[in-house]
Design a protein around this motif. Structure first.
Motif, PDB file in Angstrom:
ATOM      1  N   LEU A 131      -1.856  -6.992  -8.106  1.00  0.00           N
ATOM      2  CA  LEU A 131      -2.816  -5.887  -8.079  1.00  0.00           C
ATOM      3  C   LEU A 131      -2.296  -4.685  -8.851  1.00  0.00           C
ATOM      4  O   LEU A 131      -3.071  -3.832  -9.284  1.00  0.00           O
ATOM      5  N   ASN A 132      -0.975  -4.619  -9.042  1.00  0.00           N
ATOM      6  CA  ASN A 132      -0.403  -3.523  -9.815  1.00  0.00           C
ATOM      7  C   ASN A 132      -0.716  -3.650 -11.304  1.00  0.00           C
ATOM      8  O   ASN A 132      -0.743  -2.636 -12.008  1.00  0.00           O
ATOM      9  N   THR A 133      -0.923  -4.866 -11.769  1.00  0.00           N
ATOM     10  CA  THR A 133      -1.313  -5.034 -13.170  1.00  0.00           C
ATOM     11  C   THR A 133      -2.824  -4.905 -13.305  1.00  0.00           C
ATOM     12  O   THR A 133      -3.338  -4.526 -14.349  1.00  0.00           O
ATOM     13  N   PHE A 134      -3.519  -5.213 -12.224  1.00  0.00           N
ATOM     14  CA  PHE A 134      -4.970  -5.101 -12.191  1.00  0.00           C
ATOM     15  C   PHE A 134      -5.391  -3.639 -12.260  1.00  0.00           C
ATOM     16  O   PHE A 134      -6.331  -3.271 -12.950  1.00  0.00           O
ATOM     17  N   LYS A 135      -4.658  -2.800 -11.526  1.00  0.00           N
ATOM     18  CA  LYS A 135      -4.892  -1.357 -11.572  1.00  0.00           C
ATOM     19  C   LYS A 135      -3.586  -0.616 -11.318  1.00  0.00           C
ATOM     20  O   LYS A 135      -2.700  -1.128 -10.651  1.00  0.00           O
ATOM     21  N   ASN A 136      -3.475   0.602 -11.831  1.00  0.00           N
ATOM     22  CA  ASN A 136      -2.293   1.417 -11.554  1.00  0.00           C
ATOM     23  C   ASN A 136      -2.160   1.668 -10.052  1.00  0.00           C
ATOM     24  O   ASN A 136      -3.114   2.117  -9.418  1.00  0.00           O
ATOM     25  N   ASN A 137      -0.953   1.407  -9.524  1.00  0.00           N
ATOM     26  CA  ASN A 137      -0.734   1.566  -8.084  1.00  0.00           C
ATOM     27  C   ASN A 137      -1.690   0.719  -7.245  1.00  0.00           C
ATOM     28  O   ASN A 137      -2.010   1.060  -6.106  1.00  0.00           O
ATOM     29  N   GLY A 138      -2.151  -0.366  -7.834  1.00  0.00           N
ATOM     30  CA  GLY A 138      -3.148  -1.178  -7.151  1.00  0.00           C
ATOM     31  C   GLY A 138      -2.671  -1.721  -5.816  1.00  0.00           C
ATOM     32  O   GLY A 138      -3.402  -1.698  -4.833  1.00  0.00           O
ATOM     33  N   THR A 139      -1.423  -2.226  -5.792  1.00  0.00           N
ATOM     34  CA  THR A 139      -0.900  -2.783  -4.551  1.00  0.00           C
ATOM     35  C   THR A 139      -0.900  -1.753  -3.443  1.00  0.00           C
ATOM     36  O   THR A 139      -1.428  -1.990  -2.348  1.00  0.00           O
ATOM     37  N   SER A 140      -0.307  -0.627  -3.744  1.00  0.00           N
ATOM     38  CA  SER A 140      -0.220   0.424  -2.733  1.00  0.00           C
ATOM     39  C   SER A 140      -1.596   0.892  -2.296  1.00  0.00           C
ATOM     40  O   SER A 140      -1.867   1.026  -1.099  1.00  0.00           O
ATOM     41  N   THR A 141      -2.481   1.120  -3.266  1.00  0.00           N
ATOM     42  CA  THR A 141      -3.828   1.578  -2.926  1.00  0.00           C
ATOM     43  C   THR A 141      -4.546   0.577  -2.033  1.00  0.00           C
ATOM     44  O   THR A 141      -5.133   0.948  -1.009  1.00  0.00           O
ATOM     45  N   PHE A 142      -4.474  -0.695  -2.408  1.00  0.00           N
ATOM     46  CA  PHE A 142      -5.190  -1.699  -1.615  1.00  0.00           C
ATOM     47  C   PHE A 142      -4.658  -1.767  -0.189  1.00  0.00           C
ATOM     48  O   PHE A 142      -5.441  -1.809   0.772  1.00  0.00           O
ATOM     49  N   LEU A 143      -3.344  -1.758  -0.036  1.00  0.00           N
ATOM     50  CA  LEU A 143      -2.792  -1.868   1.318  1.00  0.00           C
ATOM     51  C   LEU A 143      -3.122  -0.635   2.146  1.00  0.00           C
ATOM     52  O   LEU A 143      -3.352  -0.721   3.352  1.00  0.00           O
ATOM     53  N   GLN A 144      -3.151   0.514   1.497  1.00  0.00           N
ATOM     54  CA  GLN A 144      -3.553   1.711   2.219  1.00  0.00           C
ATOM     55  C   GLN A 144      -5.016   1.634   2.642  1.00  0.00           C
ATOM     56  O   GLN A 144      -5.378   2.010   3.760  1.00  0.00           O
ATOM     57  N   LEU A 145      -5.857   1.136   1.741  1.00  0.00           N
ATOM     58  CA  LEU A 145      -7.270   0.961   2.084  1.00  0.00           C
ATOM     59  C   LEU A 145      -7.423   0.027   3.278  1.00  0.00           C
ATOM     60  O   LEU A 145      -8.213   0.267   4.188  1.00  0.00           O
ATOM     61  N   LEU A 146      -6.639  -1.043   3.253  1.00  0.00           N
ATOM     62  CA  LEU A 146      -6.678  -1.996   4.352  1.00  0.00           C
ATOM     63  C   LEU A 146      -6.330  -1.307   5.670  1.00  0.00           C
ATOM     64  O   LEU A 146      -6.995  -1.498   6.693  1.00  0.00           O
ATOM     65  N   PRO A 183       0.728 -12.383  -5.279  1.00  0.00           N
ATOM     66  CA  PRO A 183      -0.670 -11.913  -5.350  1.00  0.00           C
ATOM     67  C   PRO A 183      -0.795 -10.408  -5.126  1.00  0.00           C
ATOM     68  O   PRO A 183      -1.545  -9.738  -5.837  1.00  0.00           O
ATOM     69  N   LEU A 184      -0.034  -9.875  -4.182  1.00  0.00           N
ATOM     70  CA  LEU A 184      -0.136  -8.435  -3.909  1.00  0.00           C
ATOM     71  C   LEU A 184       0.356  -7.611  -5.092  1.00  0.00           C
ATOM     72  O   LEU A 184      -0.278  -6.630  -5.497  1.00  0.00           O
ATOM     73  N   LEU A 185       1.486  -8.035  -5.666  1.00  0.00           N
ATOM     74  CA  LEU A 185       2.017  -7.269  -6.795  1.00  0.00           C
ATOM     75  C   LEU A 185       1.160  -7.441  -8.039  1.00  0.00           C
ATOM     76  O   LEU A 185       1.177  -6.582  -8.928  1.00  0.00           O
ATOM     77  N   ARG A 207     -13.998  -5.207  -4.663  1.00  0.00           N
ATOM     78  CA  ARG A 207     -13.381  -5.273  -5.988  1.00  0.00           C
ATOM     79  C   ARG A 207     -11.944  -5.760  -5.880  1.00  0.00           C
ATOM     80  O   ARG A 207     -11.481  -6.559  -6.689  1.00  0.00           O
ATOM     81  N   TYR A 208     -11.221  -5.282  -4.841  1.00  0.00           N
ATOM     82  CA  TYR A 208      -9.842  -5.756  -4.656  1.00  0.00           C
ATOM     83  C   TYR A 208      -9.806  -7.168  -4.089  1.00  0.00           C
ATOM     84  O   TYR A 208      -9.028  -8.023  -4.536  1.00  0.00           O
ATOM     85  N   MET A 209     -10.635  -7.416  -3.070  1.00  0.00           N
ATOM     86  CA  MET A 209     -10.566  -8.727  -2.431  1.00  0.00           C
ATOM     87  C   MET A 209     -10.954  -9.844  -3.381  1.00  0.00           C
ATOM     88  O   MET A 209     -10.372 -10.928  -3.336  1.00  0.00           O
ATOM     89  N   ASN A 210     -11.914  -9.612  -4.252  1.00  0.00           N
ATOM     90  CA  ASN A 210     -12.307 -10.642  -5.199  1.00  0.00           C
ATOM     91  C   ASN A 210     -11.183 -10.955  -6.178  1.00  0.00           C
ATOM     92  O   ASN A 210     -11.093 -12.070  -6.697  1.00  0.00           O
ATOM     93  N   GLU A 211     -10.338  -9.961  -6.426  1.00  0.00           N
ATOM     94  CA  GLU A 211      -9.175 -10.195  -7.285  1.00  0.00           C
ATOM     95  C   GLU A 211      -8.071 -10.914  -6.511  1.00  0.00           C
ATOM     96  O   GLU A 211      -7.392 -11.785  -7.044  1.00  0.00           O
ATOM     97  N   LEU A 212      -7.929 -10.555  -5.239  1.00  0.00           N
ATOM     98  CA  LEU A 212      -6.786 -11.029  -4.451  1.00  0.00           C
ATOM     99  C   LEU A 212      -7.033 -12.381  -3.801  1.00  0.00           C
ATOM    100  O   LEU A 212      -6.133 -13.238  -3.760  1.00  0.00           O
TER     101      LEU A 212
END
Lengths: 208, 208
Positions: free
Chosen positions: A95-110, A91-93, A56-61
């Motif tokens: 993700l913050n508009t895509f979801k709340n705290n999206g950037t941070s969440t995605f990088l942590q998932l990574l 592109p990373l930031l 879901r994140y990668m398809n957005e990013l």
DNA sequence: TTTGGATTCAAACAGCTGTTTAAAATAGCT
DNA sequence: AGCTATTTTAAACAGCTGTTTGAATCCAAA
């Protein structure tokens, strides 16, 4: 809100916080207020749920990263390494508009994915989204052509390590920074700090 | 060979490979060829076993690291950042004579500990071995006094991330390097590559 | 309204987890 | 040899894990 999305939303937060192995399906489903069996019904297995969360994140990013890095390769001017790494910021930031705290969440998932589950996520990303990696290495090569393929391999993995590790513990680090320096730092602030660091690291004199 | 040491030897390899959460006491005790209950008898709990595994390495490493970094602070000459980070090489490689693959195992354990178990190992290391951290930051400050405390905080954590992440996946990376570049790389080779990288990263121009 | 496919649900599954227990075996000392 | 303290052992504990099952429920098309 569909059951599928309720599960994805709950799962990504818990996965980011406690890792893939450290999060149980029961935690996820109770957080999502959904029946336990729903995960296996909608996704088939926990492993497939993990892939779905990352997809879901990668398809957005991925398309944003591909085009941002691709432009650097098309331009006739030689980009600086700072420019190459700065191409990740927008592109990373986003993700913050895509979801709340999206950037941070995605990088942590990574970060979780690289150390948990013995590298299956590395395989997943490099095989499912190879264009991002290719464009990135091409841009770095254009910025620093003297670097051999082998040296670039190592330095890019060092960079990956810096980013991924920092972000996977970014919440703790931001807390420490708040206590020790009375400084409010957000994820964008950390990114701004880390880019000169990795750019200088990749640009380091060649040792032979 | 005492039961205690049989357990420690088996545990450190499994912990390094599969993480602390990912390794069960049954795997450890069957690998060590001892009874399952021996862990709780000799160490009290799994958490205490983890501490014991880390302590065995840290007790070997800490005095060497402290003196190597301490010397840089005593010298009147201002050290370069390369010198500061190179001070880690000899103590770390000494772990290879202390145990087979000791350097690699220890660094992998360090990586595991930082991402597993939600940062309890960070607390353990910084409280149990504060002198290593203090001497290190003092040496970096001497080499690069213009760096503010906050900037140093971030760059040192970036560095920690680079080292720890790289080493926790060093086996996989060394395999890739062998396949892609026909180049045999050992842990010392990786260290030699990473030092210019982190030195340049810490030495990056200050952004404000 | 009835039918039929999609979804939800509680319950149970087998297998794994760390830990505890009490008996058995071992070792060291007098 | 006899006694004591240390260590080892097999078994069981309660609790958690991901997954499966079959019945109940929902909901849209006929």
């Amino acid at each position: 809100m569909s059951t599928k999305n309720k599960i994805l939303d709950a799962a990504e937060v818990l996965f980011a916080d406690k890792g893939f192995n450290g999060t149980s399906l029961r935690e996820i489903t109770s957080q999502a207020e959904v029946n336990l069996a729903a995960v296996n019904y909608h996704f088939g297995s926990k492993k497939e749920l993990i892939k779905a969360v990352m997809s879901r994140y990668m398809n957005e990013l991925a398309p944003l990263l591909e085009s941002a890095l691709g432009e650097l390769c098309i331009d006739e001017a030689k980009p600086s390494l700072i420019e190459v790494f700065s191409a990740f910021i927008e592109p990373l930031l986003h993700l913050n508009t895509f979801k709340n705290n999206g950037t941070s969440t995605f990088l942590q998932l990574l970060g979780r994915g690289y150390t948990d589950s013995q590298g299956f996520l590395r395989w997943f990303l490099t095989t499912q989204y190879p264009n991002v990696f290719d464009n990135f290495t091409a841009a770095v090569h254009k910025a620093y052509p003297e670097l051999s393929a082998e040296e670039m391999f190592w330095r890019l993995h060092f960079t990956m390590g810096t980013i991924v590790f920092t972000m996977s513990s970014s919440d703790a680090l931001i807390d420490i920074a708040l206590n020790d320096f009375d400084r409010e730092v957000d994820i964008a602030g950390v990114i701004k700090q880390v880019i000169p660091y990795v750019a200088a690291g990749v640009a380091a004199p060649i040792v032979r």
